[in-house]
Design a protein around this motif. Structure first.
Motif, mmCIF file in Angstrom:
data_model
loop_
_atom_site.group_PDB
_atom_site.id
_atom_site.type_symbol
_atom_site.label_atom_id
_atom_site.label_comp_id
_atom_site.label_asym_id
_atom_site.label_seq_id
_atom_site.Cartn_x
_atom_site.Cartn_y
_atom_site.Cartn_z
ATOM 1 N N VAL A 14 -75.500 37.313 132.254
ATOM 2 C CA VAL A 14 -76.299 38.475 132.651
ATOM 3 C C VAL A 14 -75.620 39.227 133.793
ATOM 4 C CG1 VAL A 14 -78.506 39.185 133.651
ATOM 5 C CG2 VAL A 14 -78.463 37.521 131.813
ATOM 6 N N ALA A 15 -75.098 38.496 134.771
ATOM 7 C CA ALA A 15 -74.405 39.143 135.892
ATOM 8 C C ALA A 15 -73.179 39.896 135.403
ATOM 9 C CB ALA A 15 -74.014 38.101 136.937
ATOM 10 N N LEU A 16 -72.433 39.311 134.481
ATOM 11 C CA LEU A 16 -71.242 39.969 133.951
ATOM 12 C C LEU A 16 -71.604 41.245 133.207
ATOM 13 C CD1 LEU A 16 -68.180 39.895 133.428
ATOM 14 C CD2 LEU A 16 -68.663 38.519 131.407
ATOM 15 N N VAL A 17 -72.605 41.174 132.351
ATOM 16 C CA VAL A 17 -73.004 42.347 131.568
ATOM 17 C C VAL A 17 -73.527 43.459 132.480
ATOM 18 C CG1 VAL A 17 -74.682 43.167 129.862
ATOM 19 C CG2 VAL A 17 -73.412 41.072 129.443
ATOM 20 N N LEU A 18 -74.385 43.113 133.430
ATOM 21 C CA LEU A 18 -74.937 44.143 134.313
ATOM 22 C C LEU A 18 -73.872 44.754 135.221
ATOM 23 C CD1 LEU A 18 -78.420 42.716 135.298
ATOM 24 C CD2 LEU A 18 -77.890 44.557 133.718
ATOM 25 N N ASN A 19 -72.955 43.953 135.712
ATOM 26 C CA ASN A 19 -71.881 44.502 136.535
ATOM 27 C C ASN A 19 -70.988 45.431 135.716
ATOM 28 O OD1 ASN A 19 -71.928 43.628 139.359
ATOM 29 N ND2 ASN A 19 -71.924 41.577 138.505
ATOM 30 N N LEU A 20 -70.673 45.059 134.487
ATOM 31 C CA LEU A 20 -69.853 45.929 133.644
ATOM 32 C C LEU A 20 -70.581 47.224 133.300
ATOM 33 C CD1 LEU A 20 -68.157 43.341 131.264
ATOM 34 C CD2 LEU A 20 -67.115 44.628 133.136
ATOM 35 N N MET A 21 -71.879 47.130 133.049
ATOM 36 C CA MET A 21 -72.664 48.347 132.780
ATOM 37 C C MET A 21 -72.709 49.242 134.019
ATOM 38 S SD MET A 21 -75.751 46.894 130.386
ATOM 39 C CE MET A 21 -76.731 48.325 130.654
ATOM 40 N N ALA A 22 -72.805 48.638 135.192
ATOM 41 C CA ALA A 22 -72.833 49.419 136.428
ATOM 42 C C ALA A 22 -71.498 50.117 136.661
ATOM 43 C CB ALA A 22 -73.177 48.521 137.613
ATOM 44 N N ARG A 74 -71.743 29.595 143.679
ATOM 45 C CA ARG A 74 -71.362 30.431 144.821
ATOM 46 C C ARG A 74 -70.792 31.769 144.350
ATOM 47 N NH1 ARG A 74 -69.473 25.542 147.017
ATOM 48 N NH2 ARG A 74 -67.327 26.078 146.486
ATOM 49 N N MET A 75 -69.985 31.736 143.311
ATOM 50 C CA MET A 75 -69.433 32.981 142.762
ATOM 51 C C MET A 75 -70.535 33.878 142.213
ATOM 52 S SD MET A 75 -66.041 31.859 140.736
ATOM 53 C CE MET A 75 -64.558 31.354 141.540
ATOM 54 N N LEU A 76 -71.536 33.268 141.591
ATOM 55 C CA LEU A 76 -72.645 34.064 141.054
ATOM 56 C C LEU A 76 -73.460 34.704 142.169
ATOM 57 C CD1 LEU A 76 -73.837 31.878 138.077
ATOM 58 C CD2 LEU A 76 -72.826 34.149 137.990
ATOM 59 N N MET A 78 -69.413 51.145 134.282
ATOM 60 C CA MET A 78 -69.244 52.211 133.298
ATOM 61 C C MET A 78 -70.220 53.370 133.498
ATOM 62 S SD MET A 78 -68.329 50.241 129.770
ATOM 63 C CE MET A 78 -69.838 49.315 129.717
ATOM 64 N N SER A 79 -71.448 53.072 133.875
ATOM 65 C CA SER A 79 -72.437 54.138 133.895
ATOM 66 C C SER A 79 -72.648 54.765 135.270
ATOM 67 C CB SER A 79 -73.776 53.608 133.372
ATOM 68 O OG SER A 79 -74.258 52.606 134.239
ATOM 69 N N CYS A 80 -72.522 54.005 136.317
ATOM 70 C CA CYS A 80 -72.875 54.516 137.645
ATOM 71 C C CYS A 80 -71.680 54.673 138.571
ATOM 72 C CB CYS A 80 -73.886 53.585 138.317
ATOM 73 S SG CYS A 80 -75.375 53.334 137.373
ATOM 74 N N CYS A 81 -70.506 54.393 138.098
ATOM 75 C CA CYS A 81 -69.314 54.423 138.956
ATOM 76 C C CYS A 81 -69.506 53.547 140.189
ATOM 77 C CB CYS A 81 -68.974 55.858 139.358
ATOM 78 S SG CYS A 81 -68.643 56.913 137.945
ATOM 79 N N ASN A 82 -70.088 52.401 140.002
ATOM 80 C CA ASN A 82 -70.349 51.443 141.076
ATOM 81 C C ASN A 82 -69.072 50.651 141.331
ATOM 82 O OD1 ASN A 82 -71.258 49.426 142.745
ATOM 83 N ND2 ASN A 82 -73.033 48.897 141.497
ATOM 84 N N LEU A 83 -68.365 50.990 142.384
ATOM 85 C CA LEU A 83 -67.083 50.343 142.667
ATOM 86 C C LEU A 83 -67.240 48.891 143.106
ATOM 87 C CD1 LEU A 83 -65.165 53.238 144.413
ATOM 88 C CD2 LEU A 83 -65.050 52.489 142.041
ATOM 89 N N LEU A 84 -68.372 48.543 143.707
ATOM 90 C CA LEU A 84 -68.589 47.150 144.109
ATOM 91 C C LEU A 84 -68.878 46.249 142.908
ATOM 92 C CD1 LEU A 84 -70.676 47.520 147.378
ATOM 93 C CD2 LEU A 84 -68.283 46.901 147.141
ATOM 94 N N ALA A 85 -69.206 46.844 141.772
ATOM 95 C CA ALA A 85 -69.481 46.043 140.580
ATOM 96 C C ALA A 85 -68.187 45.524 139.948
ATOM 97 C CB ALA A 85 -70.274 46.848 139.568
ATOM 98 N N ILE A 86 -67.050 46.122 140.278
ATOM 99 C CA ILE A 86 -65.782 45.637 139.718
ATOM 100 C C ILE A 86 -65.484 44.216 140.215
ATOM 101 C CG2 ILE A 86 -63.290 46.021 139.624
ATOM 102 C CD1 ILE A 86 -63.928 49.037 139.717
ATOM 103 N N PRO A 87 -65.476 43.974 141.543
ATOM 104 C CA PRO A 87 -65.279 42.572 141.955
ATOM 105 C C PRO A 87 -66.456 41.686 141.546
ATOM 106 C CG PRO A 87 -65.588 43.971 143.884
ATOM 107 C CD PRO A 87 -65.483 44.865 142.701
ATOM 108 N N GLY A 88 -67.657 42.264 141.424
ATOM 109 C CA GLY A 88 -68.804 41.482 140.954
ATOM 110 C C GLY A 88 -68.617 41.009 139.525
ATOM 111 N N ILE A 146 -65.687 40.605 138.068
ATOM 112 C CA ILE A 146 -64.601 39.613 138.082
ATOM 113 C C ILE A 146 -65.143 38.253 138.509
ATOM 114 C CG2 ILE A 146 -62.455 38.964 139.257
ATOM 115 C CD1 ILE A 146 -61.814 42.007 139.335
ATOM 116 N N LEU A 147 -65.969 38.232 139.547
ATOM 117 C CA LEU A 147 -66.543 36.961 140.003
ATOM 118 C C LEU A 147 -67.466 36.352 138.947
ATOM 119 C CD1 LEU A 147 -67.317 37.727 143.739
ATOM 120 C CD2 LEU A 147 -65.709 36.041 142.841
ATOM 121 N N ALA A 148 -68.237 37.192 138.260
ATOM 122 C CA ALA A 148 -69.121 36.670 137.207
ATOM 123 C C ALA A 148 -68.309 36.094 136.053
ATOM 124 C CB ALA A 148 -70.049 37.773 136.712
#
Length: 124
Positions: free
Chosen positions: A53-61, A93-95, A63-73, A75-77
């Motif tokens: 779920v964390a991986l999918v939501l971070n990837l959606m963020a 801890r990574m999650l 692509m859709s919101c230009c959320n730059l902090l979601a890129i390392p999120g 990767i960690l997921a």
């Protein structure tokens, strides 16, 4: 009211398992009988599902919101998803960090949108 007057047996249950005399409790482990083992315990797929779920939501963020902090999120997921079965403590801890980065990016995006909207930058 005695157990004789109670139409539901000793404990108030109308159903008595097959073989148990009416009004008496079955012997321990009666429900499995005939050599069958007890049912398996539910699997602990919580961290794996959490990582997906964390991986999918971070990837959606990303692509859709230009959320730059979601890129390392993301990767960690993804790394946590690979380590769930071998290193569960590290994966957890990574999650936590993945969800933290997702939340911070989301809050920063909303804050930026509100700032731009309230200051008139989004007006036509």
């Amino acid at each position: 009211m005695s157990s004789q007057d109670n139409p539901y047996g000793q404990e108030g249950y109308p159903y008595q398992p097959y073989g148990a005399p009416y009004g008496q409790q079955p012997p321990p482990n009666y429900g499995y009988g005939y050599g069958y083992p007890p049912p398996p315990k539910p699997s602990s797929d919580g961290p794996r599902a959490n990582a997906i779920v964390a991986l999918v939501l971070n990837l959606m963020a990303v692509m859709s919101c230009c959320n730059l902090l979601a890129i390392p999120g993301a990767i960690l997921a993804g790394l946590a998803l690979g380590r769930v079965s071998t290193e569960p403590d590290t994966a957890k801890r990574m999650l936590v960090w993945s969800w933290t980065l997702f939340g911070l990016g989301f809050l920063l995006g909303i804050s930026l949108f509100l700032f731009l909207g309230l200051n008139g930058y989004l007006d036509d």
